[in-house]
Write an enzyme that holds these catalytic residues in place. Structure first.
Site, mmCIF file in Angstrom:
data_model
loop_
_atom_site.group_PDB
_atom_site.id
_atom_site.type_symbol
_atom_site.label_atom_id
_atom_site.label_comp_id
_atom_site.label_asym_id
_atom_site.label_seq_id
_atom_site.Cartn_x
_atom_site.Cartn_y
_atom_site.Cartn_z
ATOM 1 C CE LYS A 46 36.290 72.482 144.373
ATOM 2 N NZ LYS A 46 34.949 72.706 144.950
ATOM 3 C CB SER A 260 41.150 68.944 151.412
ATOM 4 O OG SER A 260 41.062 68.327 150.145
#
Lengths: 312, 89
Positions: A46, A260
Site C-alpha cells: 500500500k 493474504s
C-alpha cells in the site's frame, strides 16, 4: 529499492521490490516467483498506492496545504498514508473496523493518525460507508479513497506490473489478492502488454459468517476501479487455506507473509499445478508482523478463530 | 443435486436455511430451481436476466463471472452465494 543508494526520504524507497523463486514451496516444472511487497518502507504494497494517490491529488490541485486526509482502511493503506501524510505535513484520520488487529491500530496511532471506529461486523463495507458519510459532512477532509482512485491501479501499472515485466522474460500467470482490485487491474494490464496470454488470477477471501452481517445485498460494494471482466480467474480462499499457505511459505522458504500472502501463495501453487511448464508470479502484499496478536497461530479451529475479522 | 450455500444476507428469503439443494446442470438451472421454491430469492439474485450486481456466485470455489456466467455447469461441485464486499486493507 536500489542497493547502496542515498535516498532523500523514505518515499523514494517505495517500490522496486525483489522477486524470489519459491522452488521449495512450489517445486515442479513450473517456476513460481513471489514479489515481496513487505520490503516497502512501511511493510506493505500500500506504500505504492498511498504515495501515488497523494502525488496525483497534489498535482491536480485537489489536495492543498491545510486539508485533512481521511480514508477507510483496516490497516495497511492507513499506515502507508500516515507515512506520506507525516512527510508531507498533512493530518490523517482513518476509519477502521473495530476488529482490526491491535498492531494496526497501534501503528496508526504511533504514526500520528487519528482513528474513527466502524462496526466490526460490517467489515470493510462499514468503514467505507462511514468514511463516505464523514467526507460528505465535512468539506475540510480530502479522501483519497483507494476504492475509486485511478492512481491506485496506475501505481501498479507503472510500478508493480512494470517491475515484473522488466524482471522476467515470460509470465504465464499473475496471482494477487483481491481487495480494492488495484494490483490486479494495474499490474494485470501492464503484464498483458508484454505477455498477451497471461492469466490474471484473483485470490479472494471467503469471509466468515460473522462479517457478512449486511442488512441486504443493496449494502454490498464493488469497488469502482474493479472491472471483474478483466480477471481471468477469481478463486475463493478460506481462512484456513490462507493460514496453511502462510505457514507453508514460512516453513519452506523462510518468508514470513501476512494472511493474504498465504492465500495468494496457495492459489499460485494451485495454478502452477494446472500447467506443464511456465512461470507464475504471485504478489505477496505484506509480512506477517501485523498479525502476531491474532488468535489463529495456536488455534485448534483456525477457521473459527478468524471468522470475525476481514483479513484483507 | 447441487448443494447451495446461502449467506446470512439471504437467509430471510429462504426461511432461515443455511444451505439448500437444487436440481439442474447449470448455475442458472440450479438457482431457478431453488428460486421456484423461494420466490423472494429470485428478486435478490437476478437483474435483467443476469446476476444481480451485488451477488457473487461460485462453483467449485471459482466466481462464475470468470467462468461461463449463469451457464457455468455445476458438474457435482457445490455452489456458494456471497454478497459483494469491499476488501483491501
Amino acid at each position: 529499492m536500489a542497493a547502496n543508494t542515498l535516498a532523500p526520504s523514505l518515499l523514494d524507497l517505495v517500490g522496486d521490490t525483489p522477486l524470489v523463486e519459491l522452488s521449495r514451496f512450489a517445486p515442479g516444472p513450473v517456476r513460481v516467483y513471489a514479489k515481496l511487497e513487505a520490503e516497502n518502507p512501511t511493510g506493505s504494497i500500500k506504500d505504492r498506492v498511498a504515495k501515488a494517490m497523494i502525488a496525483a491529488a497534489e498535482a491536480s490541485g485537489e489536495l492543498e496545504p491545510g486539508r485533512r486526509l481521511l480514508e477507510p482502511t483496516s490497516g495497511n493503506t492507513g499506515i502507508s498514508l500516515a507515512l506520506v501524510a507525516k512527510l508531507k505535513g498533512y493530518s490523517l484520520t482513518c476509519v477502521l473496523p473495530a476488529n482490526a488487529t491491535a498492531e494496526r491500530r497501534r501503528l496508526l496511532e504511533l504514526f500520528g493518525a487519528e482513528i474513527v471506529e466502524s462496526p466490526g461486523e460490517e467489515g470493510s463495507n462499514g468503514a467505507v460507508r462511514l468514511a463516505l458519510d464523514l467526507a460528505e459532512r465535512d468539506p475540510s477532509y480530502y479522501m483519497p479513497f483507494q476504492y475509486a482512485n485511478e492512481a491506485n491501479p496506475r501505481a501498479h501499472y507503472e510500478g508493480t506490473g512494470a517491475e515484473i515485466a522488466a524482471a522476467l522474460d515470460r509470465v504465464d500467470v499473475l496471482v494477487a489478492g483481491l481487495g480494492t482490485g488495484g494490483t490486479l487491474m494495474g499490474a494485470g494490464a501492464r503484464l498483458r502488454e508484454s505477455f498477451p496470454d497471461v492469466v490474471v488470477a484473483a485470490a479472494e477471501p471467503l469471509p466468515g459468517e460473522a462479517v457478512m452481517g449486511l442488512r441486504s445485498l443493496e449494502d454490498g460494494y464493488v469497488p469502482p476501479i474493479l472491472d471483474v471482466s478483466k480477471l481471468d480467474r477469481k478463486i475463493l480462499v478460506s481462512n484456513a487455506e490462507s493460514v496453511a499457505g502462510l505457514r507453508g511459505l514460512l516453513d519452506a522458504e523462510g518468508i514470513f507473509g501476512g494472511v493474504s500472502a498465504g492465500a495468494v501463495a496457495h492459489v499460485a501453487r494451485k495454478l502452477a499445478g494446472e500447467l506443464d511448464e511456465g512461470v507464475v508470479v504471485c504478489v505477496l502484499a505484506d509480512g506477517g508482523w501485523k498479525y502476531l496478536s491474532a488468535d489463529f497461530w495456536e488455534a485448534d479451529d483456525v477457521e473459527r478463530s478468524m471468522e470475525r475479522t476481514v483479513w484483507w | 443435486m447441487t448443494r447451495v450455500r446461502i449467506p446470512p444476507t439471504l437467509r430471510n428469503e429462504v426461511g432461515g436455511e443455511r444451505e439448500l439443494v437444487g436440481d439442474g446442470e447449470t448455475v442458472r438451472e440450479v438457482l431457478a430451481d431453488i428460486s421456484g421454491r423461494y420466490p423472494a430469492l429470485e428478486a435478490q439474485l437476478f437483474a435483467d436476466g443476469g446476476l444481480a450486481p451485488f451477488v457473487n456466485v461460485y462453483v467449485g470455489g471459482e466466481d462464475v463471472r470468470t467462468l461461463d456466467g449463469l451457464e457455468t455447469r455445476v458438474n457435482g461441485s457445490s455452489v456458494i452465494l456471497l454478497p459483494a464486499m469491499a476488501g483491501g486493507c
